[in-house]
Write a protein that holds these residues in place. Structure first.
Motif, mmCIF file in Angstrom:
data_model
loop_
_atom_site.group_PDB
_atom_site.id
_atom_site.type_symbol
_atom_site.label_atom_id
_atom_site.label_comp_id
_atom_site.label_asym_id
_atom_site.label_seq_id
_atom_site.Cartn_x
_atom_site.Cartn_y
_atom_site.Cartn_z
ATOM 1 N N CYS A 1 -4.823 10.009 -4.369
ATOM 2 C CA CYS A 1 -5.372 9.710 -3.028
ATOM 3 C C CYS A 1 -5.789 8.251 -2.847
ATOM 4 O O CYS A 1 -6.814 7.967 -2.218
ATOM 5 C CB CYS A 1 -6.546 10.634 -2.723
ATOM 6 S SG CYS A 1 -6.104 12.373 -2.729
ATOM 7 N N ILE A 2 -5.020 7.333 -3.390
ATOM 8 C CA ILE A 2 -5.274 5.901 -3.179
ATOM 9 C C ILE A 2 -3.917 5.219 -2.978
ATOM 10 O O ILE A 2 -2.930 5.583 -3.608
ATOM 11 C CB ILE A 2 -6.056 5.274 -4.356
ATOM 12 C CG1 ILE A 2 -6.542 3.868 -4.000
ATOM 13 C CG2 ILE A 2 -5.253 5.279 -5.633
ATOM 14 C CD1 ILE A 2 -7.546 3.289 -4.977
ATOM 15 N N THR A 3 -3.870 4.257 -2.096
ATOM 16 C CA THR A 3 -2.611 3.571 -1.813
ATOM 17 C C THR A 3 -2.420 2.391 -2.761
ATOM 18 O O THR A 3 -3.381 1.895 -3.364
ATOM 19 C CB THR A 3 -2.567 3.047 -0.363
ATOM 20 O OG1 THR A 3 -3.540 2.002 -0.228
ATOM 21 C CG2 THR A 3 -2.837 4.155 0.639
ATOM 22 N N THR A 4 -1.197 1.938 -2.855
ATOM 23 C CA THR A 4 -0.885 0.767 -3.671
ATOM 24 C C THR A 4 -1.629 -0.456 -3.161
ATOM 25 O O THR A 4 -2.118 -1.265 -3.950
ATOM 26 C CB THR A 4 0.641 0.513 -3.665
ATOM 27 O OG1 THR A 4 1.300 1.707 -4.096
ATOM 28 C CG2 THR A 4 1.021 -0.607 -4.602
ATOM 29 N N ASN A 5 -1.751 -0.582 -1.842
ATOM 30 C CA ASN A 5 -2.491 -1.707 -1.265
ATOM 31 C C ASN A 5 -3.962 -1.677 -1.656
ATOM 32 O O ASN A 5 -4.564 -2.707 -1.927
ATOM 33 C CB ASN A 5 -2.356 -1.731 0.259
ATOM 34 C CG ASN A 5 -0.971 -2.158 0.696
ATOM 35 O OD1 ASN A 5 -0.230 -2.773 -0.071
ATOM 36 N ND2 ASN A 5 -0.618 -1.825 1.917
ATOM 37 N N GLN A 6 -4.567 -0.483 -1.660
ATOM 38 C CA GLN A 6 -5.965 -0.366 -2.075
ATOM 39 C C GLN A 6 -6.126 -0.735 -3.549
ATOM 40 O O GLN A 6 -7.097 -1.389 -3.918
ATOM 41 C CB GLN A 6 -6.480 1.058 -1.841
ATOM 42 C CG GLN A 6 -6.644 1.410 -0.377
ATOM 43 C CD GLN A 6 -6.936 2.892 -0.187
ATOM 44 O OE1 GLN A 6 -6.256 3.744 -0.751
ATOM 45 N NE2 GLN A 6 -7.949 3.192 0.622
#
Length: 183
Positions: free
Chosen positions: A21-26
């Motif tokens: 539940c985390i994006t690559t950008n984050q």
């Protein structure tokens, strides 16, 4: 061999859980905190001490690793072995890694969890973006892991070092020495 494969599977699973539940950008914009940081620490332990132990290596560290505030960048040479990435984990750091690592699902997941800086060495824009990211993280007041760089950019025979620059940022040199040259 089966123990090494089980540890590899364990590190990959830890990486996948840590990226839930985390994006690559984050992942690229802020250091990990909370339970994700715990996953990152668990990854570093299993993929360094435990992996070296499973392969029959005993680690002998000399000196002390500088704190991030003293040296946000670790410069390591020579880059000579397939074992070198385990040293990155031993130093609990984020490597500058070649873009090709993204093609392998295991190294890609692991690289994302330890917040690696991926760079396409053939692409000028990618290299410039990597340099900007390195400088940004090195100068940041946030608690990023230290950045681990093999300044040669590729593996060598270890007999000579390729010339490199440090960009005027504080660095700590790291030397890797294996007991047998064939490793």
């Amino acid at each position: 061999l089966s123990l090494v494969l089980m540890i590899t599977l364990l590190t990959w699973l830890v990486a996948r859980v840590g990226m839930t539940c985390i994006t690559t950008n984050q992942l690229a914009s802020v250091p990990l905190t909370g339970w994700r940081h715990v996953c990152q620490e668990l990854f570093w332990i299993t993929s360094s001490h435990l992996m070296f132990w499973a392969m029959g290596f005993r680690i002998c560290l000399k000196g002390r690793q500088a704190e991030r505030q003293e040296a946000p960048i670790l410069v390591c040479a020579p880059h000579t072995s397939w074992l070198d990435p385990l040293v990155v984990s031993l130093c609990r750091s984020s490597p500058v890694a070649r873009e090709e690592q993204r093609r392998n699902p295991v190294t890609h997941a692991c690289g994302l969890l330890i917040q690696a800086i991926f760079v396409d060495r053939q692409n000028v824009e990618s290299r410039q973006r990597a340099v900007s990211t390195i400088i940004e993280r090195a100068k940041s007041s946030l608690n990023w892991p230290q950045i681990f760089i093999f300044p040669e950019g590729t593996t060598t025979n270890g007999k000579v070092l390729i010339r490199f620059q440090t960009a005027g940022l504080p660095v700590q040199p790291v030397l890797i020495k294996y007991p047998r040259p064939a490793v």
